[in-house]
Design a protein around this motif. Structure first.
Motif, PDB file in Angstrom:
ATOM      1  N   ALA A  54     -32.279  -9.489 -16.578  1.00  0.00           N
ATOM      2  CA  ALA A  54     -33.438  -9.251 -17.760  1.00  0.00           C
ATOM      3  C   ALA A  54     -34.232 -10.329 -18.523  1.00  0.00           C
ATOM      4  O   ALA A  54     -35.183 -10.657 -18.972  1.00  0.00           O
ATOM      5  N   TYR A  59     -37.842 -11.072 -21.038  1.00  0.00           N
ATOM      6  CA  TYR A  59     -37.148  -9.877 -21.529  1.00  0.00           C
ATOM      7  C   TYR A  59     -36.390 -10.194 -22.696  1.00  0.00           C
ATOM      8  O   TYR A  59     -35.656 -11.026 -22.232  1.00  0.00           O
ATOM      9  N   GLN A  84     -33.906 -15.096 -26.470  1.00  0.00           N
ATOM     10  CA  GLN A  84     -34.443 -13.634 -26.078  1.00  0.00           C
ATOM     11  C   GLN A  84     -33.172 -12.847 -25.326  1.00  0.00           C
ATOM     12  O   GLN A  84     -33.051 -11.609 -26.009  1.00  0.00           O
ATOM     13  N   TYR A 125     -36.160  -4.961 -24.624  1.00  0.00           N
ATOM     14  CA  TYR A 125     -36.156  -4.084 -23.000  1.00  0.00           C
ATOM     15  C   TYR A 125     -35.137  -3.391 -22.472  1.00  0.00           C
ATOM     16  O   TYR A 125     -35.112  -2.539 -22.331  1.00  0.00           O
TER      17      TYR A 125
END
Length: 199
Positions: A54, A59, A84, A125
């Motif tokens: 991810a 994300y 992130q 996410y």
């Protein structure tokens, strides 16, 4: 074309037709609930692999680590600087080491509050609830509280639950359940956990 090649080609065409049909019928788009459970090794490692995937696409990801939070974690060490990624660790370590239900419960609630925040954030996410199964088994968290937070999450958010003996109600609501089977484990033969391999 040889008979063997012809048989192979026919088998591959049949397989391709089957796969293409499955792909064509998979039209729904939404976040998933994945449960990685079982007595075998690799549940947390599989979750971190998905975290890496991810993050690779840019994300935002949140990881909550219950139980093993104070242990070294090579995946966490490698990825922690990614802007992130957000990681929250239950500060008590293994509950069988602390042997203090009150302090373990308080530490669990503290990190669970972070989990609830992540599970409500549409910008996140993927959320990993690593080893949360133990929190349910020991009664530190209520299954209805956990189920509600997962069910009420933003529709595009995916959640990974890891740990042995996943609660049957989490298994029932999951989209994907993978059970790691323990065929043989080096630790049972007296071999120490190896840095960079086991953690």
């Amino acid at each position: 074309m040889s008979d063997r090649q012809q048989r192979h080609q026919q088998a591959m065409q049949k397989l391709k037709s089957h796969v293409d049909e499955k792909v064509a019928t998979a039209t729904e788009q939404r976040g998933l609930l994945l449960v990685f459970t079982g007595n075998g090794k690799g549940k947390t490692t599989a979750a971190w692999g998905t975290v890496t995937r991810a993050l690779g696409y840019g994300y935002r990801v949140g990881v909550i680590q219950f139980i093993k939070g104070l242990w070294e974690c090579g995946e966490r060490e490698r990825l922690i600087e990614d802007p992130q990624l957000e990681v929250h660790v239950m500060a008590t370590g293994f509950t069988w080491d602390t042997q203090n239900r009150d302090s373990d419960t308080a530490a669990c609630f503290e990190v669970w509050r972070e989990a609830e925040r992540l599970l409500a954030d549409p910008e996140i996410y993927l959320v990993v609830l690593d080893e949360i199964t133990y929190m349910l088994k020991f009664g530190y968290l209520d299954i209805d509280t956990v189920k509600r937070a997962i069910a009420d999450r933003p529709p595009e958010q995916s959640v990974i639950v890891t740990g042995r003996n996943a609660h049957r109600e989490l298994v029932e609501m999951a989209d994907t359940v993978t059970e790691m089977q323990d065929t043989r484990h080096a630790f049972d033969a007296g071999i120490q956990a190896r840095r960079g391999i086991d953690y």
